[in-house]
Scaffold this motif. Structure first.
Motif, PDB file in Angstrom:
ATOM      1  N   GLU A 136       7.223   2.796  -2.448  1.00 45.11           N
ATOM      2  CA  GLU A 136       7.349   3.446  -3.753  1.00 45.11           C
ATOM      3  C   GLU A 136       7.815   2.492  -4.841  1.00 45.11           C
ATOM      4  O   GLU A 136       7.631   2.772  -6.019  1.00 45.11           O
ATOM      5  CB  GLU A 136       8.319   4.633  -3.648  1.00 45.11           C
ATOM      6  CG  GLU A 136       7.692   5.876  -3.070  1.00 45.11           C
ATOM      7  CD  GLU A 136       6.468   6.326  -3.872  1.00 45.11           C
ATOM      8  OE1 GLU A 136       6.573   6.480  -5.100  1.00 45.11           O
ATOM      9  OE2 GLU A 136       5.403   6.473  -3.251  1.00 45.11           O
ATOM     10  N   ALA A 156       5.051   1.683  -7.208  1.00 44.37           N
ATOM     11  CA  ALA A 156       4.289   2.763  -7.830  1.00 44.37           C
ATOM     12  C   ALA A 156       4.167   2.584  -9.344  1.00 44.37           C
ATOM     13  O   ALA A 156       3.166   3.001  -9.948  1.00 44.37           O
ATOM     14  CB  ALA A 156       4.936   4.105  -7.509  1.00 44.37           C
ATOM     15  N   ARG A 201      -4.997   1.876  -4.360  1.00 45.92           N
ATOM     16  CA  ARG A 201      -3.701   2.171  -4.981  1.00 45.92           C
ATOM     17  C   ARG A 201      -3.571   1.543  -6.371  1.00 45.92           C
ATOM     18  O   ARG A 201      -2.972   2.123  -7.263  1.00 45.92           O
ATOM     19  CB  ARG A 201      -2.561   1.671  -4.096  1.00 45.92           C
ATOM     20  CG  ARG A 201      -1.201   2.119  -4.632  1.00 45.92           C
ATOM     21  CD  ARG A 201      -0.037   1.664  -3.802  1.00 45.92           C
ATOM     22  NE  ARG A 201       1.157   2.429  -4.141  1.00 45.92           N
ATOM     23  CZ  ARG A 201       2.394   2.122  -3.768  1.00 45.92           C
ATOM     24  NH1 ARG A 201       2.589   1.048  -3.008  1.00 45.92           N
ATOM     25  NH2 ARG A 201       3.422   2.868  -4.122  1.00 45.92           N
ATOM     26  N   CYS A 248       0.802   0.761 -10.950  1.00 43.79           N
ATOM     27  CA  CYS A 248      -0.563   1.208 -10.640  1.00 43.79           C
ATOM     28  C   CYS A 248      -1.534   1.012 -11.799  1.00 43.79           C
ATOM     29  O   CYS A 248      -2.747   0.917 -11.578  1.00 43.79           O
ATOM     30  CB  CYS A 248      -0.548   2.675 -10.205  1.00 43.79           C
ATOM     31  SG  CYS A 248       0.214   2.919  -8.577  1.00 43.79           S
ATOM     32  N   LEU A 272       0.805  -1.224   0.000  1.00 38.86           N
ATOM     33  CA  LEU A 272       0.000   0.000   0.000  1.00 38.86           C
ATOM     34  C   LEU A 272       0.839   1.274   0.000  1.00 38.86           C
ATOM     35  O   LEU A 272       0.339   2.330  -0.421  1.00 38.86           O
ATOM     36  CB  LEU A 272      -0.928   0.007   1.216  1.00 38.86           C
ATOM     37  CG  LEU A 272      -2.030  -1.053   1.231  1.00 38.86           C
ATOM     38  CD1 LEU A 272      -2.750  -1.055   2.567  1.00 38.86           C
ATOM     39  CD2 LEU A 272      -3.018  -0.828   0.093  1.00 38.86           C
ATOM     40  N   THR A 273       2.092   1.195   0.431  1.00 40.01           N
ATOM     41  CA  THR A 273       2.859   2.426   0.622  1.00 40.01           C
ATOM     42  C   THR A 273       4.214   2.466  -0.068  1.00 40.01           C
ATOM     43  O   THR A 273       4.719   3.549  -0.360  1.00 40.01           O
ATOM     44  CB  THR A 273       3.085   2.666   2.127  1.00 40.01           C
ATOM     45  OG1 THR A 273       3.824   1.572   2.687  1.00 40.01           O
ATOM     46  CG2 THR A 273       1.750   2.812   2.854  1.00 40.01           C
ATOM     47  N   ARG A 321      -8.703  -2.109   0.119  1.00 42.81           N
ATOM     48  CA  ARG A 321      -7.575  -1.223   0.393  1.00 42.81           C
ATOM     49  C   ARG A 321      -6.581  -1.205  -0.770  1.00 42.81           C
ATOM     50  O   ARG A 321      -6.042  -0.145  -1.125  1.00 42.81           O
ATOM     51  CB  ARG A 321      -6.897  -1.649   1.692  1.00 42.81           C
ATOM     52  CG  ARG A 321      -7.812  -1.511   2.906  1.00 42.81           C
ATOM     53  CD  ARG A 321      -7.334  -2.330   4.099  1.00 42.81           C
ATOM     54  NE  ARG A 321      -6.087  -1.810   4.653  1.00 42.81           N
ATOM     55  CZ  ARG A 321      -5.410  -2.412   5.624  1.00 42.81           C
ATOM     56  NH1 ARG A 321      -5.856  -3.571   6.135  1.00 42.81           N
ATOM     57  NH2 ARG A 321      -4.294  -1.881   6.085  1.00 42.81           N
TER      58      ARG A 321
END
Length: 382
Positions: free
Chosen positions: A281, A284, A311, A287, A278-279, A307
Motif C-alpha cells: 500500500e 498506492a 497497477r 498510481c 504490485l501489492t 504485471r
C-alpha cells in the motif's frame, strides 16, 4: 525591463516511447499566462527548440502557436537555434511569423541585435545561434572548438554593443564551465566529449541567457541556465521546471526570480521486490505518476512490465537490480564445473553461472535430484 529566460523546449521528443506534444503544449500555455500576468517585455528561448533536425508537422504547429501566443500576451520573442535544431529549417520559420517574433539562426547576423526600449533606454538582445566550429572555419580561420567560436561571437557582440550603448543581453547554447549535466540526457555538443566554454567568455554583458542544460543552474548572478520546461528523463525528475524572470534596471541587472511551471505528471522511481511493488500500500499514491520500477528480486521475474502496468498505468521503465553478490571473488564457469562432484552440483554450477552467483533453490535442487534419479532408473532398466 522584464525578460523571461527559457530554453530547451525539445518539441517532438518522446518520453520512453510516449508522445509529449500535448503535455508540452499545456506547460507552454502556463508560461504564456505568466508572460501576461507579470507584464513580461521579452521572452528568450535559448536553443534546442526542436528535438530533431527534421521535426514532424505537429512540432511546427506547436511552435507557431506558442510563439504567437507569447507575442499576443505582449512580449517580444527572441529564439535562437541549438545543437538539436536545423538552423535552416528553424530560420525558415521566422519568415512566417508575426512581427515581434525573432528567430535568429544566421551567424552573420550575430552583431545585429533585437533592440527593445523601456523608460531607461535601449536593451540589445544578441542571439548567438549554435555554431559548428568545422563550419565556421571558412569565416573565422583557426577556430577549433565551441570555446573558440563563442569567443569570436562574443567579441562581435561586445564590439557592436560598445557603439550602440545601452544594456546588453547575450543568448547562447553551450556547456559553460561549472555546469552539472543530467547523465545520458544532454548529448555532447562536440563528438568525443564535452566542449567547455569558459565563464569569462560572457564577460561584458548585463545578462547571459544560456541553453543546453536541462536543469536550472546559476553560474554567476548574470549567467544562468533555465533548463527544459518538461521532464524528459527519470534522471532529471527531481529538478524543478520553470524559467528565470530577469529584471534589468537603469544600471543593468536587477532582481532575478524563478518562475515555476506545472509538472503534467510526476516522475517517480520505486524500488522494492516485484511482489511488494504490485501489492504494498505504500506505493498506492504513485498510481498516476510516471513510474520507473526497480525490482530487487534475486532472479528475473516473468513479464514484469505487463504485471506492473496493471497497477501503474504510466509505468515507463522497468529495471532488475538484484541484491549485491557474494563477498568472495566470483568464480569462472570452468572453475565451478571443475569443482562439481556429481551431476546435481554440475547443474547447480550452471545455474550459479547464469544467475550471477545464485545457485539452485531448495525446490529446484529437489526437482533436479528427482530428474537425475529417474534417469538412473531408466538407464538401469534399459
Amino acid at each position: 525591463m522584464r525578460i523571461l529566460h527559457t530554453s530547451d523546449w525539445h518539441i517532438g521528443r518522446s518520453f520512453h516511447g510516449h508522445a509529449t506534444l500535448d503535455a508540452l503544449r499545456g506547460v507552454l500555455d502556463a508560461l504564456t499566462a505568466q508572460v501576461r500576468e507579470r507584464d513580461v517585455d521579452v521572452v528568450i528561448v535559448a536553443g534546442d527548440v526542436f528535438d530533431s533536425a527534421t521535426p514532424a508537422a505537429g512540432a511546427y504547429t506547436l511552435l507557431t502557436d506558442a510563439l504567437r501566443g507569447i507575442a499576443d500576451a505582449g512580449a517580444t520573442v527572441v529564439v535562437t537555434s541549438g545543437n538539436h535544431d536545423s538552423a535552416a529549417r528553424l530560420g525558415f520559420q521566422s519568415g512566417l511569423l508575426r512581427d515581434g517574433v525573432h528567430v535568429l539562426t544566421d551567424p552573420s547576423a550575430i552583431g545585429s541585435p533585437v533592440t527593445v526600449h523601456d523608460e531607461h533606454g535601449a536593451v540589445h538582445v544578441y542571439g548567438i545561434p549554435f555554431l559548428e566550429p568545422v563550419l565556421m572555419r571558412g569565416e573565422w580561420p583557426g577556430v577549433r572548438s565551441q570555446a573558440d567560436v563563442l569567443a569570436r561571437a562574443m567579441d562581435i557582440v561586445r564590439a557592436d554593443a560598445a557603439t550602440r550603448g545601452g544594456r546588453t543581453v547575450a543568448v547562447a547554447h553551450c556547456f559553460a564551465a561549472g555546469v552539472e549535466p543530467t547523465p545520458h540526457l544532454e548529448r555532447d555538443i562536440q563528438q568525443g566529449g564535452l566542449d567547455i566554454v569558459p565563464l569569462s567568455t560572457f564577460a561584458g554583458v548585463d545578462y547571459a541567457a544560456l541553453g543546453h542544460i536541462h536543469g536550472r543552474q546559476q553560474l554567476a548572478p548574470h549567467m544562468r541556465y533555465a533548463g527544459a520546461p518538461l521532464h524528459y528523463s527519470f534522471d532529471e525528475g527531481h529538478k524543478p521546471r520553470g524559467s528565470w524572470l530577469v529584471e534589468l534596471g537603469a544600471d543593468g541587472l536587477g532582481e532575478v526570480e524563478w518562475m515555476p511551471l506545472p509538472v503534467p505528471r510526476v516522475l517517480t522511481t520505486l524500488t522494492a521486490t516485484l511482489d511488494e511493488l504490485l501489492t504494498d500500500e505504500r506505493f498506492a499514491a504513485h498510481c498516476d505518476d510516471w513510474v520507473r520500477a526497480v525490482y530487487t528480486d534475486a532472479l528475473p521475474q516473468r513479464e514484469p512490465m505487463r504485471r506492473l502496468l496493471a497497477r501503474f498505468p504510466y509505468c515507463a521503465e522497468v529495471r532488475h537490480t538484484p541484491p549485491a553478490g557474494r563477498a568472495h571473488p566470483p568464480r569462472t564457469y570452468a572453475e565451478r564445473v571443475a569443482s562439481a562432484r556429481n551431476d546435481s552440483e554440475l547443474v547447480d554450477a550452471f545455474l550459479a553461472h547464469v544467475r550471477d552467483g545464485e545457485g539452485a533453490s531448495d525446490r529446484e535442487a529437489e526437482l533436479v535430484r528427482e530428474l537425475l534419479d529417474d534417469r538412473v532408473r531408466a538407464e538401469a532398466s534399459a
